[in-house]
Scaffold this motif. Structure first.
Motif, short mmCIF file in Angstrom:
data_model
loop_
_atom_site.label_atom_id
_atom_site.label_comp_id
_atom_site.label_asym_id
_atom_site.label_seq_id
_atom_site.Cartn_x
_atom_site.Cartn_y
_atom_site.Cartn_z
N TRP A 238 4.05 -7.19 4.64
CA TRP A 238 3.23 -5.98 4.57
C TRP A 238 4.10 -4.74 4.47
N ASN A 239 3.91 -3.99 3.41
CA ASN A 239 4.53 -2.68 3.29
C ASN A 239 3.54 -1.68 2.71
N GLY A 240 3.23 -0.68 3.47
CA GLY A 240 2.38 0.40 2.99
C GLY A 240 0.98 0.34 3.57
N SER B 115 6.84 4.43 -6.09
CA SER B 115 7.88 4.01 -5.14
C SER B 115 7.86 2.50 -4.90
N LYS B 116 6.87 1.82 -5.45
CA LYS B 116 6.75 0.39 -5.14
C LYS B 116 6.78 -0.52 -6.37
N ILE B 117 6.93 0.08 -7.57
CA ILE B 117 6.88 -0.72 -8.80
C ILE B 117 7.91 -1.85 -8.78
N GLY C 112 7.51 -3.93 7.07
CA GLY C 112 8.61 -2.99 6.89
C GLY C 112 8.14 -1.72 6.22
N GLY C 113 8.97 -0.69 6.32
CA GLY C 113 8.64 0.62 5.77
C GLY C 113 8.36 1.57 6.93
N GLY C 114 8.88 2.78 6.82
CA GLY C 114 8.77 3.75 7.92
C GLY C 114 7.34 3.92 8.41
N ASP C 115 6.42 4.20 7.48
CA ASP C 115 5.04 4.46 7.88
C ASP C 115 4.33 3.18 8.32
N SER C 116 4.64 2.07 7.67
CA SER C 116 4.01 0.80 8.04
C SER C 116 4.39 0.40 9.46
N VAL C 117 5.65 0.60 9.81
CA VAL C 117 6.10 0.24 11.15
C VAL C 117 5.41 1.14 12.18
N GLY D 265 -4.56 1.24 -0.31
CA GLY D 265 -4.10 2.60 -0.06
C GLY D 265 -4.15 3.50 -1.28
N GLY D 266 -3.42 4.60 -1.18
CA GLY D 266 -3.44 5.61 -2.23
C GLY D 266 -3.10 5.07 -3.61
N MET D 267 -2.14 4.14 -3.66
CA MET D 267 -1.72 3.67 -4.97
C MET D 267 -2.78 2.83 -5.68
N GLY E 26 0.84 -1.20 0.00
CA GLY E 26 0.00 0.00 0.00
C GLY E 26 0.86 1.24 0.00
N GLY E 27 0.33 2.32 0.58
CA GLY E 27 1.08 3.57 0.58
C GLY E 27 0.52 4.51 -0.45
N SER E 28 1.14 5.68 -0.53
CA SER E 28 0.54 6.71 -1.36
C SER E 28 0.85 6.55 -2.84
N LYS E 29 2.06 6.08 -3.17
CA LYS E 29 2.49 6.14 -4.57
C LYS E 29 2.89 4.79 -5.14
N VAL F 12 -3.02 0.95 4.14
CA VAL F 12 -4.10 0.89 3.14
C VAL F 12 -5.05 2.08 3.25
N GLY F 13 -4.68 3.06 4.04
CA GLY F 13 -5.48 4.28 4.16
C GLY F 13 -4.64 5.36 4.79
N VAL F 14 -5.22 6.54 4.93
CA VAL F 14 -4.49 7.65 5.55
C VAL F 14 -4.55 7.44 7.07
N PHE F 15 -3.71 6.50 7.54
CA PHE F 15 -3.81 6.04 8.93
C PHE F 15 -3.43 7.11 9.94
N GLU F 16 -2.74 8.17 9.45
CA GLU F 16 -2.35 9.25 10.37
C GLU F 16 -3.59 9.96 10.89
N PHE F 17 -4.68 9.93 10.13
CA PHE F 17 -5.97 10.49 10.58
C PHE F 17 -6.76 9.36 11.24
N GLU G 81 -12.52 12.24 -2.20
CA GLU G 81 -11.30 11.46 -2.43
C GLU G 81 -11.25 10.24 -1.51
N GLY G 82 -10.71 9.18 -2.05
CA GLY G 82 -10.60 7.93 -1.29
C GLY G 82 -9.60 8.07 -0.17
N MET G 83 -10.03 7.69 1.04
CA MET G 83 -9.16 7.87 2.21
C MET G 83 -8.85 6.55 2.93
P1 ADP Z 1 6.04 3.01 4.00
O1 ADP Z 1 6.74 4.18 4.64
O2 ADP Z 1 5.56 2.03 5.02
O3 ADP Z 1 6.86 2.38 2.89
P2 ADP Z 1 4.59 4.70 2.18
O4 ADP Z 1 5.52 5.81 2.51
O5 ADP Z 1 4.70 4.08 0.85
O6 ADP Z 1 4.69 3.56 3.32
O7 ADP Z 1 3.09 5.19 2.33
C1 ADP Z 1 2.59 5.73 3.51
C2 ADP Z 1 1.70 6.89 3.25
O8 ADP Z 1 0.65 6.54 2.36
C3 ADP Z 1 1.01 7.37 4.51
O9 ADP Z 1 1.46 8.67 4.79
C4 ADP Z 1 -0.47 7.33 4.18
O10 ADP Z 1 -1.19 8.43 4.68
C5 ADP Z 1 -0.46 7.36 2.68
N1 ADP Z 1 -1.72 6.85 2.13
C6 ADP Z 1 -2.29 5.66 2.28
N2 ADP Z 1 -3.49 5.63 1.70
C7 ADP Z 1 -3.73 6.85 1.17
C8 ADP Z 1 -4.79 7.46 0.45
N3 ADP Z 1 -5.89 6.79 0.19
N4 ADP Z 1 -4.66 8.74 0.08
C9 ADP Z 1 -3.54 9.42 0.35
N5 ADP Z 1 -2.49 8.91 1.02
C10 ADP Z 1 -2.58 7.64 1.43
#
Ligand code: ADP
Ligand code: MG
Length: 397
Positions: free
Chosen positions: A317-319, A202-204, A353-358, A221-223, A196-199, A321-326, A293-295
């Motif tokens: 698990w990396n990334g 960065s994960k291709i 693994g991954g900064g945000d996932s951890v 998540g965002g991607m 998951g994650g935003s982009k 699946v949502g804007v977990f900070e909210f 927008e999907g959150m």
């Molecule tokens: P990691 O650091 O674990 O590799 P990423 O940096 O790839 O993870 O992604 C983490 C970010 O993705 C988080 O800041 C999270 O808010 C964002 N994210 C997840 N889902 C969405 C979404 N639907 N819209 C926007 N951002 C998202």
């Protein structure tokens, strides 16, 4: 594996590269000491052997060249002193004559820490002369900085060549390598990756490298909106990389070819603004109105992903699946954490693994159920991409 377990370091001066790039508040208090705690087993083993320990670490990204008070490692040395219960000799000097005198003066069981290694601009260039000066301070080299293992720097890689017979992985580094190897070479099937994650950008490479290994690939998540748009769905204002639509289609095609089951979100929690207290609307399908927008993942998605996770024997698990900070959009990510915990209770091996996932797994309260939590964000991703990490290679060469 060239580990330190079987070696007795009595009387040796041991140079140890650690990753102490910890978050600090404006008063220079360490706000998360995970990285320091995780280096302790190596440090304690060496000290109890009767070695003298010389720690090398970096902090932040110095740009000036030379000392910068803001980026000094002094607060970290003081913190380490406290939790170690013994003095950590520290100098802000960058002069090798002075540093060498301190290192030479260390007795058995004593420890010192060098100032931010990136105050030497040569460090990030992997400079040989700097590596040689550092190497002259000790008799052996231990790399325990997994978080910096993807960097070919003087203190993470170049230095190792000066210790052909006496270079080792620290205990943290060993733990990371053993677990990553297990994941990538002999995973018990079924193997499920949740990415998951935003982009997507960065994960291709991670996804490409995982496809031949996994049975199930969950994209969240965002991607996932880049995939959704590529598949002709309406995604409203959701985050999307328009230049990666074809990449998404290609990955889908490749997954199909390789017999990998691909799972994408089927329902969405959307919001009318990117904030915790926006108005939330449930979209029972991935068909998001223009103004939203999907959150986060919806309930059906959570169940779908959960079912796959519970049937898995190996989980990566990396990334999020949502804007977990909210808080209002952390539910999907927390449910992934809960299902993974349940799967490990049933005997699955789970890696996160991954900064945000951890940080998400810690927030969820299920961190202690995870078989292996990687301490290296970028380093772990590069390993998963199939790259050779210079910090690992330098010890094995
Ligand atoms: P990691 O650091 O674990 O590799 P990423 O940096 O790839 O993870 O992604 C983490 C970010 O993705 C988080 O800041 C999270 O808010 C964002 N994210 C997840 N889902 C969405 C979404 N639907 N819209 C926007 N951002 C998202
Ligand atoms: Mg991140």
């Amino acid at each position: 594996m060239k580990g330190i377990r079987e070696v007795n370091f009595t009387g040796k001066k041991v140079l140890v590269r650690v990753d102490f790039n910890v978050p600090m508040d404006e008063n220079k208090n360490v706000t998360d000491d995970t990285r320091i705690q995780e280096a302790l087993p190596t440090i304690k083993k060496l000290l109890s052997d009767g070695a003298s320990v010389i720690l090398m670490a970096h902090f932040g990204r110095p740009k000036k060249g030379g000392f910068e008070a803001e980026l000094s490692l002094q607060p970290v040395a003081e913190y380490l002193s406290k939790i170690l219960g013994q003095n950590v000799v520290f100098t802000q000097s960058l002069d090798f004559t002075e540093i060498k005198a301190l290192a030479d003066g260390l007795k058995q069981g004593e420890i010192m820490m060098l100032e931010n290694i990136r105050f030497y601009p040569e460090e990030t260039k992997g400079d040989v002369q700097l590596a040689e000066k550092l190497a002259a301070l000790g008799d052996c080299y231990v790399n325990d900085a997994f978080g910096a293992a993807h960097r070919e720097h003087s203190s993470t890689a170049t230095i190792a060549r000066f210790f052909p017979q006496s270079k080792y992985f620290g205990l943290l580094m060993e733990h990371e390598i053993v677990n990553l190897k297990k994941l990538m070479t002999s995973p018990t099937k079924p193997f499920t990756a949740i990415i998951g994650g935003s982009k997507i950008s960065s994960k291709i490479d991670v996804i490409k490298n995982l496809l031949p290994l996994v049975d199930n690939l969950i994209i969240g998540g965002g991607m996932s909106y880049t995939f959704a748009k590529a598949n002709g769905k309406s995604i409203g204002k959701s985050i999307c990389e328009d230049d990666k639509l074809q990449v998404a289609l290609d990955l889908q095609e490749e997954a199909k070819k390789q017999g990998v089951n691909l799972y994408l979100p089927v329902d969405i929690l959307a919001g009318d603004a990117f904030s915790n207290d926006c108005n939330i609307k449930y979209c029972p399908e991935v068909n998001i109105p223009d103004e939203l927008e999907g959150m986060d993942a919806g309930e059906k998605t959570r169940e779908l992903f959960g079912k796959v996770i519970l049937e898995s024997k190996t989980i990566l698990w990396n990334g999020p699946v949502g804007v977990f900070e909210f808080e209002n959009f952390a539910g999907g990510t927390n449910s992934i954490a809960k299902y993974i915990a349940e799967a490990t209770d049933k005997g699955a091996f789970a890696a996160v693994g991954g900064g945000d996932s951890v940080s998400a797994i810690k927030k969820s309260g299920f961190a202690d159920k995870i078989s292996y939590i990687s301490t290296g964000g970028g380093a772990m991703l590069e390993y998963l991409e199939g790259k050779v990490l210079p910090g690992i290679k330098a010890i094995l060469d």
